[in-house]
Motif scaffolding. Structure first.
Motif, PDB file in Angstrom:
ATOM      1  N   CYS A  75      53.341  13.737 -11.331  1.00 44.95           N
ATOM      2  CA  CYS A  75      52.423  12.725 -10.782  1.00 44.95           C
ATOM      3  C   CYS A  75      52.763  11.345 -11.320  1.00 44.95           C
ATOM      4  O   CYS A  75      52.711  10.342 -10.591  1.00 44.95           O
ATOM      5  CB  CYS A  75      50.978  13.083 -11.133  1.00 44.95           C
ATOM      6  SG  CYS A  75      50.299  14.487 -10.219  1.00 44.95           S
TER       7      CYS A  75
ATOM      8  N   ARG B  68      46.209  10.672 -13.297  1.00 46.79           N
ATOM      9  CA  ARG B  68      47.483  10.375 -12.638  1.00 46.79           C
ATOM     10  C   ARG B  68      47.527  10.915 -11.212  1.00 46.79           C
ATOM     11  O   ARG B  68      48.469  10.651 -10.476  1.00 46.79           O
ATOM     12  CB  ARG B  68      48.636  10.973 -13.449  1.00 46.79           C
ATOM     13  CG  ARG B  68      48.857  10.267 -14.779  1.00 46.79           C
ATOM     14  CD  ARG B  68      49.454   8.888 -14.580  1.00 46.79           C
ATOM     15  NE  ARG B  68      49.681   8.211 -15.844  1.00 46.79           N
ATOM     16  CZ  ARG B  68      50.502   7.187 -15.991  1.00 46.79           C
ATOM     17  NH1 ARG B  68      51.151   6.713 -14.941  1.00 46.79           N
ATOM     18  NH2 ARG B  68      50.658   6.609 -17.175  1.00 46.79           N
ATOM     19  N   GLY B  69      46.514  11.672 -10.837  1.00 45.79           N
ATOM     20  CA  GLY B  69      46.463  12.180  -9.472  1.00 45.79           C
ATOM     21  C   GLY B  69      45.689  11.283  -8.531  1.00 45.79           C
ATOM     22  O   GLY B  69      46.146  10.951  -7.441  1.00 45.79           O
ATOM     23  N   CYS B  70      44.482  10.856  -8.958  1.00 44.45           N
ATOM     24  CA  CYS B  70      43.620  10.057  -8.076  1.00 44.45           C
ATOM     25  C   CYS B  70      43.455   8.618  -8.546  1.00 44.45           C
ATOM     26  O   CYS B  70      42.936   7.783  -7.807  1.00 44.45           O
ATOM     27  CB  CYS B  70      42.245  10.710  -7.936  1.00 44.45           C
ATOM     28  SG  CYS B  70      41.236  10.679  -9.459  1.00 44.45           S
ATOM     29  N   GLY B  71      43.851   8.327  -9.791  1.00 42.51           N
ATOM     30  CA  GLY B  71      43.742   6.963 -10.292  1.00 42.51           C
ATOM     31  C   GLY B  71      42.411   6.611 -10.916  1.00 42.51           C
ATOM     32  O   GLY B  71      42.227   5.489 -11.392  1.00 42.51           O
TER      33      GLY B  71
ATOM     34  N   GLY C 136      54.070   8.634  -8.838  1.00 41.71           N
ATOM     35  CA  GLY C 136      52.955   7.731  -8.588  1.00 41.71           C
ATOM     36  C   GLY C 136      51.877   8.349  -7.731  1.00 41.71           C
ATOM     37  O   GLY C 136      50.986   7.658  -7.237  1.00 41.71           O
ATOM     38  N   ARG C 137      51.913   9.668  -7.582  1.00 37.22           N
ATOM     39  CA  ARG C 137      50.959  10.425  -6.746  1.00 37.22           C
ATOM     40  C   ARG C 137      51.255  11.892  -6.966  1.00 37.22           C
ATOM     41  O   ARG C 137      52.290  12.259  -7.544  1.00 37.22           O
ATOM     42  CB  ARG C 137      51.165  10.090  -5.255  1.00 37.22           C
ATOM     43  CG  ARG C 137      52.617  10.220  -4.847  1.00 37.22           C
ATOM     44  CD  ARG C 137      52.807  10.297  -3.354  1.00 37.22           C
ATOM     45  NE  ARG C 137      54.200  10.220  -2.988  1.00 37.22           N
ATOM     46  CZ  ARG C 137      55.105  11.183  -3.167  1.00 37.22           C
ATOM     47  NH1 ARG C 137      54.735  12.342  -3.713  1.00 37.22           N
ATOM     48  NH2 ARG C 137      56.356  11.031  -2.790  1.00 37.22           N
TER      49      ARG C 137
ATOM     50  N   GLN D  36      54.888  15.979  -3.362  1.00 36.19           N
ATOM     51  CA  GLN D  36      54.893  16.403  -1.969  1.00 36.19           C
ATOM     52  C   GLN D  36      56.221  17.073  -1.657  1.00 36.19           C
ATOM     53  O   GLN D  36      57.214  16.892  -2.372  1.00 36.19           O
ATOM     54  CB  GLN D  36      54.694  15.191  -1.042  1.00 36.19           C
ATOM     55  CG  GLN D  36      53.375  14.482  -1.233  1.00 36.19           C
ATOM     56  CD  GLN D  36      53.272  13.231  -0.378  1.00 36.19           C
ATOM     57  OE1 GLN D  36      54.190  12.881   0.359  1.00 36.19           O
ATOM     58  NE2 GLN D  36      52.142  12.562  -0.476  1.00 36.19           N
TER      59      GLN D  36
ATOM     60  N   CYS E   3      38.405  14.015  -9.334  1.00 30.45           N
ATOM     61  CA  CYS E   3      38.987  14.554  -8.105  1.00 30.45           C
ATOM     62  C   CYS E   3      39.083  16.077  -8.104  1.00 30.45           C
ATOM     63  O   CYS E   3      39.343  16.681  -7.065  1.00 30.45           O
ATOM     64  CB  CYS E   3      40.365  13.963  -7.858  1.00 30.45           C
ATOM     65  SG  CYS E   3      41.627  14.405  -9.089  1.00 30.45           S
TER      66      CYS E   3
END
Length: 333
Positions: A75, A33-36, A79-80, A83, A63
């Motif tokens: 995440c 779910r972090g880098c796909g 979707g990332r 932040q 990753c």
């Protein structure tokens, strides 16, 4: 109990089940779910994420990111990776339920990295192992893919870089395999090898550059004939130094300057320029700064100027020598 305490207590395995993520052999999870990423590497087809003992946390081997249940849920929600400035209200509601909420409807912003799962320091490999990996690289002309990548950008195959060999097993601290096959050394102010910098030659979901696990990213690229001997105080003929942003500009400029014994070429990327402080550059040398004409390039130019205050500094635009490529890098000719 605060909602954060309640959320932190939720194991990653519970969030995986809630998200319906794929689990194989009870321990391999995907996609990340972090880098796909859907697998560990081009050669290792296993799902990229692995549970720790007890299923409380996950680690992605594509990753390198670690996930607590809270971090994984965030995440998924954003979707990332989180932040600064993200609204965590939906994450809170999903994880701990409405009954524990206070101040419902308020926007919740947190310092995202304060919530990152605790990550144990990865012991870096001894530098001699990194040196051995660099020595094992073949010339770009011996690797069809790397050679084609350089040729497309107008960079001679004599450029000071190497192509990672095709191995059945790579060191544990190099989980990227052949996904990042273009390598150069990373050096400090005295010209000592401190790391290596690798670049992918295709679009990659976790970014275009990597370095050994446990090592810092920001070191200098040094042309081996003039720049490195200069910093080692072995070459006293250098009267000009060209400092480039980015790996491809560095490689192209190094080739273009090969016939000029007085011009040394240094490259770098984000975090590299601190290594210029105290560099053994001759006091009479003129420093040419060639960074991109954008906000990041302007910031790099200021960082380089600050690190080399006291030298004759000149900002130049390499675009006058440009050849077009997908990254909009400029090639010295």
């Amino acid at each position: 109990m605060s909602w954060l305490d309640a959320a932190r207590a939720i194991p990653a395995s519970a969030v995986v089940a809630s998200l319906g993520m794929t689990v194989s052999h009870r321990k391999y999870v995907g996609p990340c779910r972090g880098c796909g990423a859907t697998q560990r590497s081009s050669k290792d087809k296993r799902p990229p994420m692995l549970y720790d003992k007890g299923g409380h946390a996950l680690k992605c081997f594509a990753c390198g990111m670690h996930f607590s249940g809270l971090w994984l849920a965030a995440c998924a929600a954003f979707g990332r990776p989180p932040q600064a400035g993200d609204d965590w209200s939906s994450v809170r509601a999903w994880l701990v339920g409405e009954s524990l909420l206070e101040g419902e409807g308020e926007r919740i912003t947190l310092k995202a990295m304060d919530l990152a799962p605790t990550i144990e320091d990865i012991p870096p490999p001894p530098v001699y192992q990194v040196a051995a990996l660099l020595r094992s690289c073949v010339q770009p002309c011996e690797d069809e893919e790397v050679g084609a990548y350089l040729a497309l950008r107008g960079i001679p195959l004599s450029a000071p870089c190497g192509a990672l060999p095709r191995l059945d097993v790579y060191p544990e601290w190099w989980p990227w395999g052949r996904d990042y096959p273009l390598l150069v050394g990373g050096y400090d102010t005295q010209g000592n090898l401190r790391s290596c910098h690798a670049r992918t030659i295709y679009k990659h979901p976790i970014g275009k550059t990597r370095w050994p696990r446990g090592y810092a990213a920001g070191w200098l690229f040094l042309d081996p004939v003039k720049a490195r001997p200069m910093l080692q105080r072995k070459d006293h003929n250098v009267s000009a130094v060209l400092i480039c942003e980015g790996l491809t500009d560095y490689l192209a400029a190094s080739c273009a300057a090969a016939s000029d014994p007085s011009l040394a070429v240094i490259g770098g990327a984000s975090g590299s320029w601190r290594a210029l402080v105290g560099a053994a550059i001759p006091s009479h040398a003129v420093i040419f700064i060639a960074t991109d004409q954008d906000a990041v390039g302007e910031r790099y130019a200021r960082e380089i100027s600050d690190a080399l205050a006291g030298y004759q500094l000149r900002r130049i635009d390499l675009s006058q020598f440009a050849t077009t490529n997908e990254d909009h890098h400029h090639v010295v000719a």
